[in-house]
Scaffold this motif. Structure first.
Motif, PDB file in Angstrom:
ATOM      1  N   GLU A 117      52.876 -21.091  81.762  1.00 23.05           N
ATOM      2  CA  GLU A 117      51.593 -20.461  82.069  1.00 23.05           C
ATOM      3  C   GLU A 117      51.546 -18.972  81.736  1.00 23.05           C
ATOM      4  O   GLU A 117      50.576 -18.513  81.125  1.00 23.05           O
ATOM      5  CB  GLU A 117      51.236 -20.678  83.534  1.00 23.05           C
ATOM      6  N   PRO A 118      52.553 -18.170  82.081  1.00 20.98           N
ATOM      7  CA  PRO A 118      52.474 -16.745  81.727  1.00 20.98           C
ATOM      8  C   PRO A 118      52.488 -16.494  80.219  1.00 20.98           C
ATOM      9  O   PRO A 118      52.069 -15.438  79.761  1.00 20.98           O
ATOM     10  CB  PRO A 118      53.712 -16.128  82.369  1.00 20.98           C
ATOM     11  N   LEU A 119      52.953 -17.448  79.456  1.00 22.70           N
ATOM     12  CA  LEU A 119      53.026 -17.282  78.010  1.00 22.70           C
ATOM     13  C   LEU A 119      51.706 -17.603  77.315  1.00 22.70           C
ATOM     14  O   LEU A 119      51.534 -17.280  76.141  1.00 22.70           O
ATOM     15  CB  LEU A 119      54.126 -18.182  77.442  1.00 22.70           C
TER      16      LEU A 119
ATOM     17  N   ILE B 194      57.846 -38.209  84.133  1.00 14.42           N
ATOM     18  CA  ILE B 194      57.594 -37.200  83.102  1.00 14.42           C
ATOM     19  C   ILE B 194      56.439 -36.294  83.503  1.00 14.42           C
ATOM     20  O   ILE B 194      56.513 -35.071  83.351  1.00 14.42           O
ATOM     21  CB  ILE B 194      57.335 -37.886  81.747  1.00 14.42           C
ATOM     22  N   VAL B 195      55.373 -36.877  84.045  1.00 14.73           N
ATOM     23  CA  VAL B 195      54.233 -36.079  84.496  1.00 14.73           C
ATOM     24  C   VAL B 195      54.647 -35.139  85.620  1.00 14.73           C
ATOM     25  O   VAL B 195      54.259 -33.964  85.651  1.00 14.73           O
ATOM     26  CB  VAL B 195      53.065 -36.993  84.933  1.00 14.73           C
ATOM     27  N   TYR B 196      55.471 -35.624  86.550  1.00  9.65           N
ATOM     28  CA  TYR B 196      55.951 -34.790  87.647  1.00  9.65           C
ATOM     29  C   TYR B 196      56.751 -33.598  87.126  1.00  9.65           C
ATOM     30  O   TYR B 196      56.533 -32.458  87.539  1.00  9.65           O
ATOM     31  CB  TYR B 196      56.814 -35.620  88.597  1.00  9.65           C
ATOM     32  N   VAL B 197      57.670 -33.851  86.202  1.00  8.26           N
ATOM     33  CA  VAL B 197      58.482 -32.762  85.640  1.00  8.26           C
ATOM     34  C   VAL B 197      57.607 -31.760  84.903  1.00  8.26           C
ATOM     35  O   VAL B 197      57.810 -30.543  85.021  1.00  8.26           O
ATOM     36  CB  VAL B 197      59.580 -33.339  84.717  1.00  8.26           C
ATOM     37  N   LEU B 198      56.611 -32.247  84.172  1.00 11.01           N
ATOM     38  CA  LEU B 198      55.717 -31.331  83.461  1.00 11.01           C
ATOM     39  C   LEU B 198      54.965 -30.427  84.440  1.00 11.01           C
ATOM     40  O   LEU B 198      54.903 -29.213  84.246  1.00 11.01           O
ATOM     41  CB  LEU B 198      54.722 -32.114  82.606  1.00 11.01           C
TER      42      LEU B 198
END
Length: 56
Positions: free
Chosen positions: A40-42, A27-31
């Protein structure tokens, strides 16, 4: 919720712990690989202004 996940994992306690650790790492990897770069751009954190000079 965590109890439900724990009860549905196969194996005994050490195997469940390894599977739970692998799930958390996945889950951490996918995040970090997909979700955070997409979001990030949002986010407004890149619009920081720092004035040169100071009070003094």
């Amino acid at each position: 919720m965590y109890g439900w996940i724990w009860r549905h994992l196969p194996g005994n306690t050490p195997i469940r712990a390894v599977i739970a650790l692998l799930l958390v790492l996945g889950i951490v990897y996918v995040l970090f690989q997909y979700v955070f770069p997409w979001a990030e751009p949002l986010l407004p954190f890149g619009n920081v202004t720092v004035d040169e000079g100071g009070t003094g």
